[in-house]
Design a protein around this motif. Structure first.
Motif, PDB file in Angstrom:
ATOM      1  N   TYR A  58       5.680   9.879   0.880  1.00 50.97           N
ATOM      2  CA  TYR A  58       4.484   9.084   0.607  1.00 50.97           C
ATOM      3  C   TYR A  58       4.915   8.009  -0.369  1.00 50.97           C
ATOM      4  N   GLY A  59       4.907   6.748   0.084  1.00 44.92           N
ATOM      5  CA  GLY A  59       5.421   5.688  -0.786  1.00 44.92           C
ATOM      6  C   GLY A  59       4.999   4.317  -0.302  1.00 44.92           C
ATOM      7  N   GLU A  60       5.593   3.287  -0.900  1.00 49.36           N
ATOM      8  CA  GLU A  60       5.249   1.892  -0.594  1.00 49.36           C
ATOM      9  C   GLU A  60       5.499   1.545   0.873  1.00 49.36           C
ATOM     10  N   PHE A  61       4.581   0.786   1.456  1.00 51.57           N
ATOM     11  CA  PHE A  61       4.720   0.305   2.833  1.00 51.57           C
ATOM     12  C   PHE A  61       4.039  -1.069   2.851  1.00 51.57           C
ATOM     13  N   PRO A  62       4.565  -2.035   3.612  1.00 50.90           N
ATOM     14  CA  PRO A  62       3.930  -3.361   3.615  1.00 50.90           C
ATOM     15  C   PRO A  62       2.447  -3.277   4.019  1.00 50.90           C
ATOM     16  N   ASP A  63       1.596  -4.053   3.349  1.00 51.38           N
ATOM     17  CA  ASP A  63       0.160  -4.056   3.705  1.00 51.38           C
ATOM     18  C   ASP A  63      -0.010  -4.489   5.158  1.00 51.38           C
ATOM     19  N   PRO A  64      -0.890  -3.824   5.912  1.00 50.82           N
ATOM     20  CA  PRO A  64      -1.088  -4.220   7.310  1.00 50.82           C
ATOM     21  C   PRO A  64      -1.867  -5.539   7.417  1.00 50.82           C
ATOM     22  N   GLU A  65      -1.570  -6.299   8.479  1.00 45.24           N
ATOM     23  CA  GLU A  65      -2.321  -7.550   8.728  1.00 45.24           C
ATOM     24  C   GLU A  65      -3.069  -7.397  10.026  1.00 45.24           C
ATOM     25  N   ILE A  66      -4.290  -7.959  10.085  1.00 50.23           N
ATOM     26  CA  ILE A  66      -5.101  -7.767  11.290  1.00 50.23           C
ATOM     27  C   ILE A  66      -4.955  -8.920  12.274  1.00 50.23           C
ATOM     28  N   ASP A  67      -5.007  -8.558  13.595  1.00 50.82           N
ATOM     29  CA  ASP A  67      -5.090  -9.556  14.664  1.00 50.82           C
ATOM     30  C   ASP A  67      -6.560  -9.927  14.857  1.00 50.82           C
ATOM     31  N   ARG A  68      -6.796 -10.844  15.797  1.00 54.74           N
ATOM     32  CA  ARG A  68      -8.163 -11.355  16.046  1.00 54.74           C
ATOM     33  C   ARG A  68      -9.153 -10.245  16.399  1.00 54.74           C
ATOM     34  N   ASP A  69      -8.659  -9.229  17.158  1.00 56.04           N
ATOM     35  CA  ASP A  69      -9.565  -8.168  17.630  1.00 56.04           C
ATOM     36  C   ASP A  69      -9.484  -6.917  16.751  1.00 56.04           C
ATOM     37  N   GLU A  70      -8.911  -7.062  15.565  1.00 61.85           N
ATOM     38  CA  GLU A  70      -8.686  -5.866  14.735  1.00 61.85           C
ATOM     39  C   GLU A  70      -9.545  -5.849  13.473  1.00 61.85           C
ATOM     40  N   MET A 116       0.849  -1.200   0.000  1.00 60.62           N
ATOM     41  CA  MET A 116       0.000   0.000   0.000  1.00 60.62           C
ATOM     42  C   MET A 116       0.882   1.247   0.000  1.00 60.62           C
ATOM     43  N   GLN A 117       0.258   2.393  -0.261  1.00 60.38           N
ATOM     44  CA  GLN A 117       0.953   3.675  -0.161  1.00 60.38           C
ATOM     45  C   GLN A 117       0.677   4.268   1.228  1.00 60.38           C
ATOM     46  N   ALA A 118       1.711   4.838   1.815  1.00 60.48           N
ATOM     47  CA  ALA A 118       1.537   5.416   3.149  1.00 60.48           C
ATOM     48  C   ALA A 118       2.450   6.617   3.325  1.00 60.48           C
ATOM     49  N   VAL A 119       1.971   7.573   4.130  1.00 54.56           N
ATOM     50  CA  VAL A 119       2.858   8.638   4.606  1.00 54.56           C
ATOM     51  C   VAL A 119       3.793   7.987   5.620  1.00 54.56           C
ATOM     52  N   GLN A 120       5.060   8.331   5.601  1.00 53.40           N
ATOM     53  CA  GLN A 120       5.999   7.702   6.531  1.00 53.40           C
ATOM     54  C   GLN A 120       7.242   8.565   6.704  1.00 53.40           C
ATOM     55  N   PHE A 121       7.943   8.327   7.817  1.00 52.73           N
ATOM     56  CA  PHE A 121       9.277   8.920   7.975  1.00 52.73           C
ATOM     57  C   PHE A 121      10.187   7.913   8.656  1.00 52.73           C
ATOM     58  N   GLU A 122      11.454   7.968   8.258  1.00 56.06           N
ATOM     59  CA  GLU A 122      12.463   7.008   8.748  1.00 56.06           C
ATOM     60  C   GLU A 122      13.225   7.597   9.926  1.00 56.06           C
ATOM     61  N   THR A 123      13.343   8.940   9.941  1.00 58.34           N
ATOM     62  CA  THR A 123      14.003   9.619  11.061  1.00 58.34           C
ATOM     63  C   THR A 123      13.161  10.841  11.427  1.00 58.34           C
ATOM     64  N   HIS A 124      13.316  11.326  12.665  1.00 58.01           N
ATOM     65  CA  HIS A 124      12.616  12.547  13.074  1.00 58.01           C
ATOM     66  C   HIS A 124      13.271  13.753  12.417  1.00 58.01           C
ATOM     67  N   GLY A 125      12.499  14.816  12.226  1.00 56.59           N
ATOM     68  CA  GLY A 125      13.115  16.019  11.675  1.00 56.59           C
ATOM     69  C   GLY A 125      12.102  16.977  11.094  1.00 56.59           C
ATOM     70  N   ASP A 126      12.593  17.815  10.164  1.00 52.73           N
ATOM     71  CA  ASP A 126      11.729  18.812   9.511  1.00 52.73           C
ATOM     72  C   ASP A 126      10.828  18.131   8.481  1.00 52.73           C
ATOM     73  N   ARG A 127      10.088  18.939   7.762  1.00 56.26           N
ATOM     74  CA  ARG A 127       9.096  18.376   6.820  1.00 56.26           C
ATOM     75  C   ARG A 127       9.739  17.514   5.741  1.00 56.26           C
ATOM     76  N   ASP A 128      11.020  17.744   5.483  1.00 57.06           N
ATOM     77  CA  ASP A 128      11.639  16.970   4.390  1.00 57.06           C
ATOM     78  C   ASP A 128      11.854  15.496   4.747  1.00 57.06           C
ATOM     79  N   VAL A 129      11.593  15.089   5.990  1.00 54.39           N
ATOM     80  CA  VAL A 129      11.695  13.648   6.311  1.00 54.39           C
ATOM     81  C   VAL A 129      10.437  12.891   5.866  1.00 54.39           C
ATOM     82  N   LEU A 130       9.371  13.640   5.528  1.00 58.90           N
ATOM     83  CA  LEU A 130       8.097  12.996   5.170  1.00 58.90           C
ATOM     84  C   LEU A 130       8.140  12.441   3.760  1.00 58.90           C
TER      85      LEU A 130
END
Ligand SMILES: NC(=O)c1ccc[n+]([C@@H]2O[C@H](COP(=O)([O-])OP(=O)(O)OC[C@H]3O[C@@H](n4cnc5c(N)ncnc54)[C@H](OP(=O)(O)O)[C@@H]3O)[C@@H](O)[C@H]2O)c1
Length: 346
Positions: free
Chosen positions: A17-29, A1-15
């Motif tokens: 929007y790109g590929e991220f593994p699809d989330p998987e749900i637990d029993r209560d999710e 999926m596509q997701a907003v993400q950052f690898e390190t903390h910082g200014d806006r340039d750390v943001l």
């Protein structure tokens, strides 16, 4: 999926929007197909990095979103595929005395989706069923995404923590922001006389539209003196302060004897000088408030769904323009909420 993400903390340039593994749900999710998300100032703090909060990187930020249920875990009974839902971001393990008494915000392990754990500014999100509320048909996705965090916060601040009664007077600082514009509406609906501050006349005109009776441009006048003038020297019963260091002393000065200041944030700093003489002599109450219980959140949202409260949308942007969305909050552009939509939904 596509997701907003950052690898390190910082200014806006750390943001990114790109590929991220699809989330998987637990029993209560529940797996939610996100149709819209909204920004909060919290997203800025989280991106910059908060003391004591160690995130799994890369981190997906975002505490507000709404969308359609795509799949449910085997223990989930309250939602099914196709349901319309929005996120209630406060979370605790639920096994301590506070959670059992119904106030999970007081639980030692209380934490927030997007701040302490993976958030929801992404195409899909796996979320505990307990962190979702139903969104009625006819409510658009922008509104459903923009309302939850700020309206629950303002609701608890004024109704539960502040004990606001009809006929009292309330001063809302930063009335152009997410929490501020929600607090104006909650106070007005409770029958209060509402005073609002903002930095421009344009923002103040919007504050009037959503329920402020009196407005003060704090760039042009000292708001505590204005409040004295507007109240014939009396002061207000409650101040809603989320601005922090820059406003704290004036907030105390704006209160009537016996008044209460309710704080939920410290955008301009968390260690202001204070005035203990004024606090004890005037018998002021300093009240903290954070987020809301699921019950309080749903009460607040009922008033959004029935049209009593209305989150105002500054602008809706594609998630790929997340940097511009953060910039709007950091540079205080506009009134109300900034919404972001997965690019695939546009
Ligand atoms: N404890 C909780 O549960 C909780 C929940 C929600 C938010 N918060 C906190 O409350 C604060 C407000 O959140 P929000 O999402 O409503 O933020 P927001 O939408 O960015 O609004 C902040 C408002 O504060 C005003 N402001 C005054 N001085 C400022 C300054 N020097 N820098 C930035 N803004 C300034 C701005 O209005 P003008 O330009 O008109 O002055 C702005 O509209 C944040 O610190 C946030 O972390 C806490």
């Amino acid at each position: 999926m596509q997701a907003v993400q950052f690898e390190t903390h910082g200014d806006r340039d750390v943001l990114e929007y790109g590929e991220f593994p699809d989330p998987e749900i637990d029993r209560d999710e529940v797996l939610v197909d996100v149709k819209a998300g909204a920004l909060n100032h919290l997203d800025i703090w989280t991106r910059r990095g908060l003391p004591g909060v160690n995130l799994d990187m890369p981190h997906i930020p975002g505490s507000d979103a709404a969308g359609v249920v795509e799949a449910v875990g085997e223990d989930v009974t309250q939602f099914e595929s196709g349901d319309r839902v929005c996120v209630i971001a406060g979370k605790s393990g639920g096994n301590d005395e506070f959670s059992r008494k119904g106030d999970l915000t007081l639980a030692p392990d209380f934490h927030i989706i997007g701040e302490h754990i993976r958030g929801v500014h992404s195409e899909y999100a796996a979320l505990p069923a307990a962190n979702l509320a139903s969104v009625p048909e006819g409510i658009d996705w922008e509104m459903a995404a923009a309302a939850p965090l700020v309206f629950q916060t303002a609701w608890r601040m004024l109704r539960d923590r502040g004990g606001l009664k009809s006929g009292e007077s309330v001063l809302v600082l930063g009335a152009s922001g997410g929490v501020g514009h929600a607090a104006v509406q909650v106070a007005a609906h409770a029958g209060a006389e509402v005073f609002a501050t903002a930095s421009t006349d344009e923002k103040l005109a919007y504050a009037e539209e959503v329920g402020a009776d009196h407005t003060i441009n704090y760039e042009e006048a000292d708001f505590a003196s204005e409040i004295r003038e507007l109240t014939d020297g009396r002061g207000v019963d409650i101040v809603v302060d989320h601005v922090g260091a820059q406003t704290w002393q004036s907030s105390l000065k704006s209160l009537v004897k016996g008044g209460r200041v309710v704080t939920c944030g410290a955008t301009t700093g968390g260690n202001p000088e204070t005035d203990l003489n004024r606090i004890f002599w005037n018998q002021l109450s300093v009240i903290g408030s954070t987020m809301a219980t699921p019950g309080q959140a749903e009460e607040a949202l009922e008033h959004v769904w029935d049209g009593t409260f209305e989150p105002r949308i500054r602008e809706t942007l594609p998630m790929s323009e997340i940097s511009r969305a953060h910039e709007m909050l950091e540079n205080r552009k506009g009134f109300g909420k900034v919404v972001v939509v997965p690019d695939s939904e546009l």
